[in-house]
Design a protein around this motif. Structure first.
Motif, mmCIF file in Angstrom:
data_model
loop_
_atom_site.group_PDB
_atom_site.id
_atom_site.type_symbol
_atom_site.label_atom_id
_atom_site.label_comp_id
_atom_site.label_asym_id
_atom_site.label_seq_id
_atom_site.Cartn_x
_atom_site.Cartn_y
_atom_site.Cartn_z
ATOM 1 N N ARG A 76 25.770 -15.517 0.473
ATOM 2 C CA ARG A 76 25.977 -14.370 -0.401
ATOM 3 C C ARG A 76 24.856 -14.307 -1.424
ATOM 4 O O ARG A 76 24.356 -15.328 -1.868
ATOM 5 N N THR A 77 24.491 -13.078 -1.796
ATOM 6 C CA THR A 77 23.471 -12.864 -2.810
ATOM 7 C C THR A 77 23.655 -11.477 -3.413
ATOM 8 O O THR A 77 24.551 -10.731 -2.996
ATOM 9 N N THR A 78 22.801 -11.126 -4.370
ATOM 10 C CA THR A 78 22.828 -9.811 -4.996
ATOM 11 C C THR A 78 21.399 -9.286 -5.076
ATOM 12 O O THR A 78 20.486 -10.026 -5.442
ATOM 13 N N THR A 79 21.214 -8.003 -4.744
ATOM 14 C CA THR A 79 19.879 -7.412 -4.827
ATOM 15 C C THR A 79 19.481 -7.240 -6.293
ATOM 16 O O THR A 79 20.321 -7.052 -7.167
ATOM 17 N N SER A 80 18.163 -7.282 -6.534
ATOM 18 C CA SER A 80 17.636 -7.104 -7.889
ATOM 19 C C SER A 80 17.078 -5.693 -8.034
ATOM 20 O O SER A 80 17.033 -4.920 -7.067
ATOM 21 N N THR A 81 16.619 -5.361 -9.233
ATOM 22 C CA THR A 81 16.002 -4.047 -9.437
ATOM 23 C C THR A 81 14.698 -3.938 -8.656
ATOM 24 O O THR A 81 14.278 -2.847 -8.294
ATOM 25 N N THR A 82 14.053 -5.070 -8.387
ATOM 26 C CA THR A 82 12.817 -5.055 -7.593
ATOM 27 C C THR A 82 13.098 -4.555 -6.179
ATOM 28 O O THR A 82 12.266 -3.873 -5.576
ATOM 29 N N PHE A 83 14.278 -4.869 -5.624
ATOM 30 C CA PHE A 83 14.651 -4.379 -4.294
ATOM 31 C C PHE A 83 14.633 -2.854 -4.292
ATOM 32 O O PHE A 83 14.128 -2.227 -3.357
ATOM 33 N N GLN A 84 15.162 -2.250 -5.339
ATOM 34 C CA GLN A 84 15.199 -0.798 -5.437
ATOM 35 C C GLN A 84 13.784 -0.229 -5.545
ATOM 36 O O GLN A 84 13.459 0.774 -4.913
ATOM 37 N N GLN A 85 12.915 -0.907 -6.317
ATOM 38 C CA GLN A 85 11.554 -0.431 -6.496
ATOM 39 C C GLN A 85 10.719 -0.572 -5.226
ATOM 40 O O GLN A 85 9.954 0.320 -4.865
ATOM 41 N N LEU A 86 10.859 -1.702 -4.525
ATOM 42 C CA LEU A 86 10.048 -1.955 -3.336
ATOM 43 C C LEU A 86 10.495 -1.159 -2.117
ATOM 44 O O LEU A 86 9.682 -0.676 -1.338
ATOM 45 N N TYR A 87 11.817 -1.039 -1.930
ATOM 46 C CA TYR A 87 12.334 -0.494 -0.678
ATOM 47 C C TYR A 87 13.210 0.740 -0.845
ATOM 48 O O TYR A 87 13.795 1.213 0.125
ATOM 49 N N LEU A 88 13.338 1.255 -2.080
ATOM 50 C CA LEU A 88 14.193 2.408 -2.368
ATOM 51 C C LEU A 88 15.627 2.159 -1.903
ATOM 52 O O LEU A 88 16.307 3.046 -1.406
ATOM 53 N N GLY A 89 16.062 0.914 -2.085
ATOM 54 C CA GLY A 89 17.433 0.531 -1.714
ATOM 55 C C GLY A 89 18.312 0.460 -2.952
ATOM 56 O O GLY A 89 17.921 0.864 -4.040
ATOM 57 N N VAL A 90 19.496 -0.063 -2.788
ATOM 58 C CA VAL A 90 20.480 -0.131 -3.863
ATOM 59 C C VAL A 90 20.282 -1.418 -4.668
ATOM 60 O O VAL A 90 20.274 -2.509 -4.099
ATOM 61 N N ALA A 91 20.136 -1.290 -5.991
ATOM 62 C CA ALA A 91 20.001 -2.459 -6.863
ATOM 63 C C ALA A 91 21.383 -2.992 -7.230
ATOM 64 O O ALA A 91 22.370 -2.255 -7.207
ATOM 65 N N ASN A 92 21.446 -4.269 -7.551
ATOM 66 C CA ASN A 92 22.686 -4.938 -7.953
ATOM 67 C C ASN A 92 23.795 -4.792 -6.911
ATOM 68 O O ASN A 92 24.968 -4.689 -7.254
ATOM 69 N N GLN A 93 23.412 -4.786 -5.660
ATOM 70 C CA GLN A 93 24.363 -4.692 -4.553
ATOM 71 C C GLN A 93 24.699 -6.101 -4.063
ATOM 72 O O GLN A 93 23.800 -6.897 -3.791
ATOM 73 N N ASP A 94 25.981 -6.422 -3.985
ATOM 74 C CA ASP A 94 26.399 -7.715 -3.436
ATOM 75 C C ASP A 94 26.196 -7.711 -1.929
ATOM 76 O O ASP A 94 26.556 -6.753 -1.244
ATOM 77 N N ILE A 95 25.598 -8.791 -1.429
ATOM 78 C CA ILE A 95 25.282 -8.926 -0.002
ATOM 79 C C ILE A 95 26.053 -10.117 0.547
ATOM 80 O O ILE A 95 26.109 -11.166 -0.081
ATOM 81 N N SER A 96 26.596 -9.963 1.732
ATOM 82 C CA SER A 96 27.249 -11.064 2.430
ATOM 83 C C SER A 96 26.701 -11.113 3.850
ATOM 84 O O SER A 96 26.781 -10.126 4.579
ATOM 85 N N LEU A 97 26.103 -12.246 4.202
ATOM 86 C CA LEU A 97 25.547 -12.442 5.538
ATOM 87 C C LEU A 97 26.357 -13.526 6.242
ATOM 88 O O LEU A 97 26.567 -14.600 5.685
ATOM 89 N N ASN A 98 26.807 -13.253 7.450
ATOM 90 C CA ASN A 98 27.567 -14.221 8.233
ATOM 91 C C ASN A 98 26.744 -14.647 9.440
ATOM 92 O O ASN A 98 26.311 -13.803 10.224
ATOM 93 N N TYR A 99 26.546 -15.949 9.573
ATOM 94 C CA TYR A 99 25.727 -16.504 10.642
ATOM 95 C C TYR A 99 26.552 -17.407 11.553
ATOM 96 O O TYR A 99 27.441 -18.122 11.087
ATOM 97 N N LEU A 100 26.225 -17.396 12.826
ATOM 98 C CA LEU A 100 26.663 -18.429 13.751
ATOM 99 C C LEU A 100 25.515 -19.432 13.759
ATOM 100 O O LEU A 100 24.421 -19.133 14.231
ATOM 101 N N SER A 101 25.756 -20.608 13.181
ATOM 102 C CA SER A 101 24.696 -21.599 12.996
ATOM 103 C C SER A 101 24.870 -22.761 13.960
ATOM 104 O O SER A 101 25.994 -23.199 14.214
ATOM 105 N N ILE A 102 23.742 -23.244 14.453
ATOM 106 C CA ILE A 102 23.733 -24.367 15.395
ATOM 107 C C ILE A 102 22.753 -25.418 14.884
ATOM 108 O O ILE A 102 21.574 -25.395 15.218
ATOM 109 N N PRO A 103 23.229 -26.347 14.035
ATOM 110 C CA PRO A 103 22.373 -27.461 13.640
ATOM 111 C C PRO A 103 22.384 -28.553 14.716
ATOM 112 O O PRO A 103 23.418 -28.806 15.334
ATOM 113 N N ILE A 104 21.246 -29.147 14.945
ATOM 114 C CA ILE A 104 21.123 -30.289 15.868
ATOM 115 C C ILE A 104 20.468 -31.406 15.066
ATOM 116 O O ILE A 104 19.277 -31.365 14.783
ATOM 117 N N LEU A 105 21.287 -32.395 14.689
ATOM 118 C CA LEU A 105 20.862 -33.389 13.723
ATOM 119 C C LEU A 105 20.667 -34.755 14.347
ATOM 120 O O LEU A 105 21.482 -35.195 15.163
#
Length: 194
Positions: A76-105
């Motif tokens: 999880r993260t939140t976009t900054s005002t720089t995101f809005q300036q660089l990409y014309l996206g939404v600033a202060n937007q909460d982001i949630s990324l879900n991954y299927l992760s495969i660690p091999i240790l």
């Protein structure tokens, strides 16, 4: 003679399988991810996510082993005002990324109570917020490659661990103005079921 030969093969097979069974275990685990995405486009703060999945322990000998895992990981993260300036996206937007992760240790056990772990982690993006841009354009690449290292306490069938991971590839699928990379900590509890 033929019965003795077959009996010998069966005996060797059963003995070999028994010795491998002592070096192979399966388990489940869950815990917290404390993650941030590096890059000017995001607030530089760690946020909590979750992790859940299974693991296998393949012991090569008493000291060395391999531990592959299959995990669902949330970042999880939140976009900054720089995101809005660089990409014309939404600033202060909460982001949630879900991954299927495969660690091999690769695991090293200096004593039976402690395992040191290191290796690669491959992540496949399962879903993401599609509302960062008005047109529904995807902002993140579908894959993530990280390297991780940590330690695990082995108390009977229970596992308690902590890891640090750092992403090696750019997750940005929008443009080249900013590089986005995952990094963070994983804290977990697991139990060996086989």
């Amino acid at each position: 003679m033929k019965k003795s030969f077959i009996l010998a093969i069966v005996l060797v097979t059963v003995t070999t399988m028994g010795s491998y069974a002592q070096g192979f275990h399966l388990g489940i685990k869950g815990g917290a991810n404390i993650v941030k995405i590096d890059g000017e486009s995001f607030n530089q703060e760690f946020k909590f996510g979750y992790s859940l999945g299974g693991f296998a322990e393949i012991n090569i000998n008493k000291t060395w082993g391999i531990q592959p895992e299959l995990l669902w990981n949330q970042s999880r993260t939140t976009t900054s005002t720089t995101f809005q300036q660089l990409y014309l996206g939404v600033a202060n937007q909460d982001i949630s990324l879900n991954y299927l992760s495969i660690p091999i240790l690769l695991t090293y056990r200096p004593v039976p109570l402690l395992s040191l772990e290191a290796g690669p982690q491959f992540g496949i993006l399962i879903n993401q917020n599609d509302n960062l841009f008005g047109n529904g354009k995807k902002a993140f690449k579908d894959g993530d490659f990280s390297i991780l290292g940590g330690a695990q306490l082995n108390l009977g069938g229970f596992r308690f661990g902590a890891r640090y991971f750092v992403g090696l590839n750019n997750l940005n699928d929008v443009g080249n103005s900013d590089s986005w990379k995952n990094q963070g900590f994983q804290l977990y509890v697991g139990i060996r079921i086989i």
